[in-house]
Design an enzyme around this catalytic site. Sequence first.
Site, PDB file in Angstrom:
ATOM      1  N   LYS B  51       0.832  -1.207   0.000  1.00  0.00           N
ATOM      2  CA  LYS B  51       0.000   0.000   0.000  1.00  0.00           C
ATOM      3  C   LYS B  51       0.869   1.261   0.000  1.00  0.00           C
ATOM      4  O   LYS B  51       0.659   2.182  -0.809  1.00  0.00           O
ATOM      5  CB  LYS B  51      -0.930  -0.004   1.222  1.00  0.00           C
ATOM      6  N   ARG B 121      -3.362   2.884   8.718  1.00  0.00           N
ATOM      7  CA  ARG B 121      -3.656   1.567   8.117  1.00  0.00           C
ATOM      8  C   ARG B 121      -2.386   0.720   8.034  1.00  0.00           C
ATOM      9  O   ARG B 121      -1.297   1.238   7.856  1.00  0.00           O
ATOM     10  CB  ARG B 121      -4.185   1.737   6.690  1.00  0.00           C
ATOM     11  N   GLY B 130      -7.984  -7.723   5.386  1.00  0.00           N
ATOM     12  CA  GLY B 130      -8.796  -7.887   6.590  1.00  0.00           C
ATOM     13  C   GLY B 130      -8.071  -8.524   7.755  1.00  0.00           C
ATOM     14  O   GLY B 130      -8.659  -8.775   8.800  1.00  0.00           O
ATOM     15  N   MET B 132      -5.301  -7.339   9.378  1.00  0.00           N
ATOM     16  CA  MET B 132      -4.730  -6.434  10.384  1.00  0.00           C
ATOM     17  C   MET B 132      -5.643  -5.242  10.601  1.00  0.00           C
ATOM     18  O   MET B 132      -6.702  -5.133  10.005  1.00  0.00           O
ATOM     19  CB  MET B 132      -3.322  -6.037   9.955  1.00  0.00           C
ATOM     20  N   ARG B 371      -3.540  -1.312  -6.421  1.00  0.00           N
ATOM     21  CA  ARG B 371      -2.752  -2.560  -6.333  1.00  0.00           C
ATOM     22  C   ARG B 371      -3.209  -3.505  -7.435  1.00  0.00           C
ATOM     23  O   ARG B 371      -4.297  -3.340  -7.989  1.00  0.00           O
ATOM     24  CB  ARG B 371      -2.950  -3.225  -4.968  1.00  0.00           C
ATOM     25  N   HIS B 493      -6.386 -42.168  -0.676  1.00  0.00           N
ATOM     26  CA  HIS B 493      -6.751 -42.895  -1.893  1.00  0.00           C
ATOM     27  C   HIS B 493      -7.868 -42.185  -2.620  1.00  0.00           C
ATOM     28  O   HIS B 493      -7.816 -41.971  -3.831  1.00  0.00           O
ATOM     29  CB  HIS B 493      -7.162 -44.330  -1.530  1.00  0.00           C
ATOM     30  N   ARG B 618      -0.657 -47.737 -13.539  1.00  0.00           N
ATOM     31  CA  ARG B 618      -0.732 -48.676 -12.414  1.00  0.00           C
ATOM     32  C   ARG B 618      -1.465 -49.914 -12.883  1.00  0.00           C
ATOM     33  O   ARG B 618      -2.671 -49.871 -13.068  1.00  0.00           O
ATOM     34  CB  ARG B 618      -1.488 -48.051 -11.251  1.00  0.00           C
ATOM     35  N   SER B 821      12.186 -42.955 -11.828  1.00  0.00           N
ATOM     36  CA  SER B 821      11.023 -42.096 -11.674  1.00  0.00           C
ATOM     37  C   SER B 821      10.762 -41.930 -10.180  1.00  0.00           C
ATOM     38  O   SER B 821      10.585 -42.917  -9.470  1.00  0.00           O
ATOM     39  CB  SER B 821       9.813 -42.716 -12.369  1.00  0.00           C
ATOM     40  N   THR B 824       7.265 -39.803  -5.305  1.00  0.00           N
ATOM     41  CA  THR B 824       7.454 -38.932  -4.142  1.00  0.00           C
ATOM     42  C   THR B 824       6.382 -39.105  -3.082  1.00  0.00           C
ATOM     43  O   THR B 824       6.565 -38.653  -1.962  1.00  0.00           O
ATOM     44  CB  THR B 824       7.535 -37.460  -4.587  1.00  0.00           C
ATOM     45  N   ASN B 825       5.262 -39.765  -3.426  1.00  0.00           N
ATOM     46  CA  ASN B 825       4.287 -40.033  -2.360  1.00  0.00           C
ATOM     47  C   ASN B 825       4.917 -40.951  -1.319  1.00  0.00           C
ATOM     48  O   ASN B 825       4.980 -40.631  -0.132  1.00  0.00           O
ATOM     49  CB  ASN B 825       3.036 -40.720  -2.919  1.00  0.00           C
ATOM     50  N   CYS B 888       6.627 -39.178 -10.737  1.00  0.00           N
ATOM     51  CA  CYS B 888       5.250 -39.612 -10.978  1.00  0.00           C
ATOM     52  C   CYS B 888       4.426 -39.588  -9.709  1.00  0.00           C
ATOM     53  O   CYS B 888       3.329 -40.106  -9.676  1.00  0.00           O
ATOM     54  CB  CYS B 888       5.222 -40.994 -11.616  1.00  0.00           C
ATOM     55  N   TYR B 908      11.134 -35.145 -17.078  1.00  0.00           N
ATOM     56  CA  TYR B 908       9.689 -34.939 -17.197  1.00  0.00           C
ATOM     57  C   TYR B 908       9.021 -34.966 -15.829  1.00  0.00           C
ATOM     58  O   TYR B 908       9.596 -35.476 -14.856  1.00  0.00           O
ATOM     59  CB  TYR B 908       9.046 -35.997 -18.109  1.00  0.00           C
TER      60      TYR B 908
END
Lengths: 934, 934
Positions: B51, B121, B130, B132, B371, B493, B618, B821, B824-825, B888, B908
């Site tokens: 601001k 302000r 909203g 602060m 803004r 799942h 899968r 691959s 990462t889960n 993946c 990828y």
Amino acid sequence: MTKSSAPRTPKSSKHGKAKSRRRSRAPGFVFSFGSGKTKGNREMRELLGGKGANLAEMCNLGLPVPPGFTISTEVCTHFSENAGAYPAGLVDDVEAALARVERELGRRFGDAENPLLLSVRSGARVSMPGMMDTVLNLGLNDKTVVGLARRSDNDRFAWDAYRRFIQMYGDVVMGVKAADEEGRDPFSEALDALKRRKRVEEDTELDAADLRELVGDFKAIIRSHTHHLFPEDPRDQLWGAIGAVFGSWDNERAVAYRAMNHIPGHWGTAVNVMAMVFGNMGESSGTGVAFTRDPATGEKTFYGEYLMNAQGEDVVAGIRTPLRIESLRKAEPGPYRELNRIQKLLEAHYRDMQDLEFTIEDGRLFMLQCRAGKRTGFAAVRIAVDMVREGLISKEEALMRVDPEALNQLLQPVFDPAQLTAATREGKLLTRGLNAGPGAACGRVVFSATAATEWAAKGRQVILVRIETSPEDIKGMQAARGILTARGGMTSHAALVARQMGKVCVAGAGELDIDHARRRMRVGGRTISEGDWISIDGTSGAIYDGQLETRDAEVITALFGKRRAAAAKRKGRVFRTYSRLMRWADEARTMKVRTNADQPDQCETALALGCEGIGLCRTEHMFFGEKKITAVRQMILAESTEERERALKRLLPLQRRDFEGIFRVMGTRPVTIRTLDPPLHEFLPHEPAEIRALAKELGVKTARLTAKIESLTELNPMLGHRGCRLGIVYPEITRTQARALFEAAVKVARKTRRKPRPEVMIPLVGTRKELALQAEIVRETAEEVFARKKTRVPYLVGTMIELPRAALTADEIALDAEFLSFGTNDLTQTAFGISRDDSGKFVPAYVEREVFSDDPFATLDTVGVGRLMEIACAGGRETRADLKIGICGEHGGDPRSIEFCQELGLDYVSCSPYRLPIARLAAAQAALRRRAGA
Amino acid sequence: MTKSSAPRTPKSSKHGKAKSRRRSRAPGFVFSFGSGKTKGNREMRELLGGKGANLAEMCNLGLPVPPGFTISTEVCTHFSENAGAYPAGLVDDVEAALARVERELGRRFGDAENPLLLSVRSGARVSMPGMMDTVLNLGLNDKTVVGLARRSDNDRFAWDAYRRFIQMYGDVVMGVKAADEEGRDPFSEALDALKRRKRVEEDTELDAADLRELVGDFKAIIRSHTHHLFPEDPRDQLWGAIGAVFGSWDNERAVAYRAMNHIPGHWGTAVNVMAMVFGNMGESSGTGVAFTRDPATGEKTFYGEYLMNAQGEDVVAGIRTPLRIESLRKAEPGPYRELNRIQKLLEAHYRDMQDLEFTIEDGRLFMLQCRAGKRTGFAAVRIAVDMVREGLISKEEALMRVDPEALNQLLQPVFDPAQLTAATREGKLLTRGLNAGPGAACGRVVFSATAATEWAAKGRQVILVRIETSPEDIKGMQAARGILTARGGMTSHAALVARQMGKVCVAGAGELDIDHARRRMRVGGRTISEGDWISIDGTSGAIYDGQLETRDAEVITALFGKRRAAAAKRKGRVFRTYSRLMRWADEARTMKVRTNADQPDQCETALALGCEGIGLCRTEHMFFGEKKITAVRQMILAESTEERERALKRLLPLQRRDFEGIFRVMGTRPVTIRTLDPPLHEFLPHEPAEIRALAKELGVKTARLTAKIESLTELNPMLGHRGCRLGIVYPEITRTQARALFEAAVKVARKTRRKPRPEVMIPLVGTRKELALQAEIVRETAEEVFARKKTRVPYLVGTMIELPRAALTADEIALDAEFLSFGTNDLTQTAFGISRDDSGKFVPAYVEREVFSDDPFATLDTVGVGRLMEIACAGGRETRADLKIGICGEHGGDPRSIEFCQELGLDYVSCSPYRLPIARLAAAQAALRRRAGA
């Protein structure tokens, strides 16, 4: 080569060029030994194998060894890698070596008049007893047998040697295998048939003519089984045998043995070809094995057995009972004197107890083998300590001589081996499981922890049998003599707790069909009901019907001194040698050794066994006391923070008392206390009847209690709401535990004037913030207690490193941690993604297919888990140079893992009380190796 | 400072020395703006907040901004770190800046004749709407109110401003809070009481005298609530307000908002003090908000709302209905022209759609804020594309302007917002869960997958409601319009499959009390039975009783072109702008984008949404077909390898057909097929009735089947017998799968003359040996099929990296892997030791206590899991420089994770079909950022 093809001598003349090329760069593949020209020596185990190196060494010492030669392990490697082909020039080298043997003995290989006969034996860098093939009496054929008969003046002996040779050659080289389903080989069948025809009972009743007939039968068997003729040419025989021995390096048995014993496949075996000497050439011939000290007790006495008029296999096979070596002194005083002189010479030369093989041929002694003798744990300790006293070896050498695991034998109750043999003969062997907690135990079967406690209270010996155990069973396990489970592996709950308690345990005996409800189990067609006696051998994993007697180990009796001291004299010596070795170990090691214990009595045991502090006190084990479990359950079932705090308030004095007991015993030694770790549902019952009873006790509705228990059930509790996650969701739990332990520490400090040193350990931390939140509670509580009680005690706050993420971010975590302790059980579980509890379904296949060279839960996986530990050590000490780092997983008691801990520069290892001696010795060895390497 | 203490102006005179020291090294803490002497500009967001920087920029542009000054964010940091103390010299700086404002306006702060009034302000670096505090009309007291009345010639206005000020100040600065349980604040109560006394309905009916009375009441309220007097001294008022705004940076709301929006706490807020201008000074005054384009659609049209004779809060509060900005043109043509000129100027200047606040005081326009405007996903895409066409920004800038997640809105069916408001008002909002699968769906409730399939087959719209879903539910999930679960998180799942299917999903709605057996659920005191209608909003997580209408997204309609094309014109534009942006993204990105799909129709969807291959197919999802599941179950229950192979033989043609379908759709694009991964018990029923039915179907005894199912039950299935461990124990499973896929590939190659490119992926590998054993089977099978069918297709064999150990030993693993691959889960689960399925019990507490700044299952934990990925990439490429590496896991569709993948140099990313547009845009942004950084 395939076994069923007829052996043929490789043609060497064509390889002249290759040979000369090879000659110019290598010292040769064939090493002669004998009265002259011995090229090898004891240092050349890698090239000559253990047997070959020692034969050469004995020749160098001028001992009577039949002449021969060793074909090196390099040839084995070449053979393996080139589909059974030999390096160029080998044939010429073998011929040259053979000619030397012929010259020394004045006999010719294949000569019809005075034939040289050979033995062909394997010999790897380390002994692999019985794993590979051997051929004896090689060189016999229809012509040479006549020469042998003439030379020995013993027709029957010659034809017996011939038929034995054909039988052995047919089996080992030509691959004649069992013909019927009962596994009897066709040679034995032919022998039996002959005996039936001749109407005799014993082999010895067959005469030379009979044996000659048998030779014909055996050759026919070979022809019909292999479609090849038995090779009459001694050189074909020789190359066939050499090929078979090299080939046997990769047979299934040998591969499995190597996998079990961590022997690399690329080592290869050597082949030892040696002139035959015959212990079975008459009454002035004989053969035997001997040890320079008693391999069972370690006593310094010449120990051995022999048989006259026999070949080596007769001693081993146990058909005739061998005589004790002492009687040889009278029977053959000349050879005995010589043998006795040689055994002393060899022990002094090798500076270790030796295992000897010898043959007396017609009154003349020949040495066939010498090697460091296998020994029991008792003997290992005693020999090492005695040899230091005798000035043979240094203390450091003595420490390196004893396999730390062997110390287990000194600590465990034992069955009498004779009883075991008898029990097996009588059909009492029920089944086998995993030898999870070494030692022997027998007792009456009970199927619940409650029963175990009740029966034991009545003075009965019990074996607790469970499908698997849980923390609820702890008291029952404590009460039992032994623990037997149908499920779970070497690091299952049962196995882990049993070892910590020093209990005998057989785990994962899958054949047990346990019916907890009816309090009985079925196994091998038999039903064992509550109260029936069984005996379990945690050293072998065997389970017996009925009651076999056990006795306490001497070291234990001596350390704790409460039990009767029968046979005090011999026992006294075991304890004295044990104590001396342990003292040397403590002087040598640089890492501290702590214990995992959570009860005052365990702490006392651990102190007697040499612990220098507690590396892991699991507070949850304290929660199963009678009064406590109710308060714990009220805490878990609380619906609000207030209700939970009320339950915790009831728990506080009880837990404080537990900590007081531990601090009193441990004095000013550090005591690492882990805050609550397991998922809460472990503290709740799961059977409907138990739930109803608990609901009544707590005054809640069964349905509500059932719902609560269900809501706490997790799909993967191992990765669920446990560890510091409990303390973060319910900070009041951590606060109460901290308050209990600091109040206890302060109280003990004031009463005993010795300040306890608690080290508070936050479990299952994955991020710095988790530790920071919990550490803040602990530190605030400590300061509050110190201020209120006007007494301080020194303390640390740290964390377990048991998640990969914690290891990877140890640099951040060390900002809030004053110490780290590797929880390698869980770290291995998460790094591998393997639940120990569920590994039984695939780990056997993994071992079989050599996916794991070691069980990663028993021995640290230094490549993967070890890399995480390296990252954590480096990161942690980068942040905090003086960071104290230890290990408190099961690996803390495993010698090879302890070696890795030394390399990592850990400050201490912590293990279960009964593994302390092992850890102390292993730590000493690691320190010595590091010093030697540095 | 605590809110209930009376504010006092800090004394500055004592700090003279400190001040001069500070002055010498910093540019100052206070930045004036106005018609002259403006120190700040738009680049100074960090110091001035958004601001403040934009107010300064508008002044620099010569726009009409009321003069004022900004106290920098550095002061906030000082304030936070020093318990509410200010840096030395601040008071003098504020005084100087205040004097400048007084000079510019010719008014004096606190002057009774012509008082200067101020607004105070907050203003952080990024907008936190909203969160602060704000104080308006500051400077009024019993004296200055008279001056204001005189100057405005409006008594009522002056006293109204005064009472509003006291009310706001009492709340924000002095901490007067709600007095009763209904949360009504005492000021409002006093106002209501006054209205009752005066017998009026509306505030506007109160006259100046009434409001004066109210001022007295308000001051009394403050005194009685805080035991402090309302401060009459304007400087005390000012410092109280400044302290309150700085203090509000650390209020709970703001902290929670920052946690949610990844805003670091150390940024701090600035405080903007500005001369008041009044939109409520009469009928020629007014106030409004406007956007330079339509924030909902992105249309290039001046868009806004205003109210005459009102203050800003009146527009926001919604008591009076504001007017559309177009009508201002007639009502106040002068100010409108000026405003229109300014909005065009600002958009051109900022080169982005702007959100403006303005006030007209007595016919004169003032700009209070500008803004970048918040916008919907639709608007974001359109504005970005339009601005390129208009020459305002480059394509690259356009790509960076659109939040990839915002594209979701373009793809999901939507509820009409008005319907939602109405439904909530009517009490139809049942509860909320996690917004796991964005979009809107309504349908009849069913409680089983079977019912979902049956009802859908009859043409009914259904919402599948489960406590949690399992792979068995797949067909039911496919059949349902939406999925609602009581348990499970954002990557449960249900959530995972729903997103892959593009299904609407609300997960983990814990208040649902589901009774599967009775086919009903209770929630919020209501019972919903099977067949009842509900509506679920997967974008917000809200669940409504009854049927709210939904409609397809335009982009979907256009891409798949099967559905009616109503409102074609507007929809057409959305699709065109979407397509253009996607084309630019594809040109900009360097990583390939693949999809996780396992059915031909999913592949078609994914191709339409821009996939370039399959990153994860899968195979187990294929196993739930009607015929297949029986064969699968026979395979699982087989007691011998032979029996298992018979079952597999039945499965082979079925699975081959599945692969054929996929290869046909995917053409020559790479298709990564994962061999069987889940624990086998997932394929078996667990309810007694189902088990009985299956036993009958398979012709086995129920007891045997029950026993088998029990024997497959695991304590921690996530870490149990799954992944390649299945293929190692049962190599015939891997062999059958490999045969099915290669036979399918060869068949498709011959029929279509396009060679499929299968990439066979072995799951859950932890050691090189595991991969080697499985890869050998795959390669042998491939060669066998190629030889038999006389056709080859190109293929690769690789592995998932989803265990820490695999990441740590990727150098070894790459010896046998042609690609890696990242799963990462599972890698996140094992690195953190957290089961996603069980995280619900503690993750909420973790988020609350900021243990996790992000959910590691939604956004990659780059510190821990990311380090494992770095180690794996480095190790893998050290062994094999051209190793193909992808991801993946669910993170493959998360923009911030995709950015990290770009940094890692992955080839990828692979994500569920409906996240493909997001992944394409995120990959483009990552590539552009990398290029900018490089």
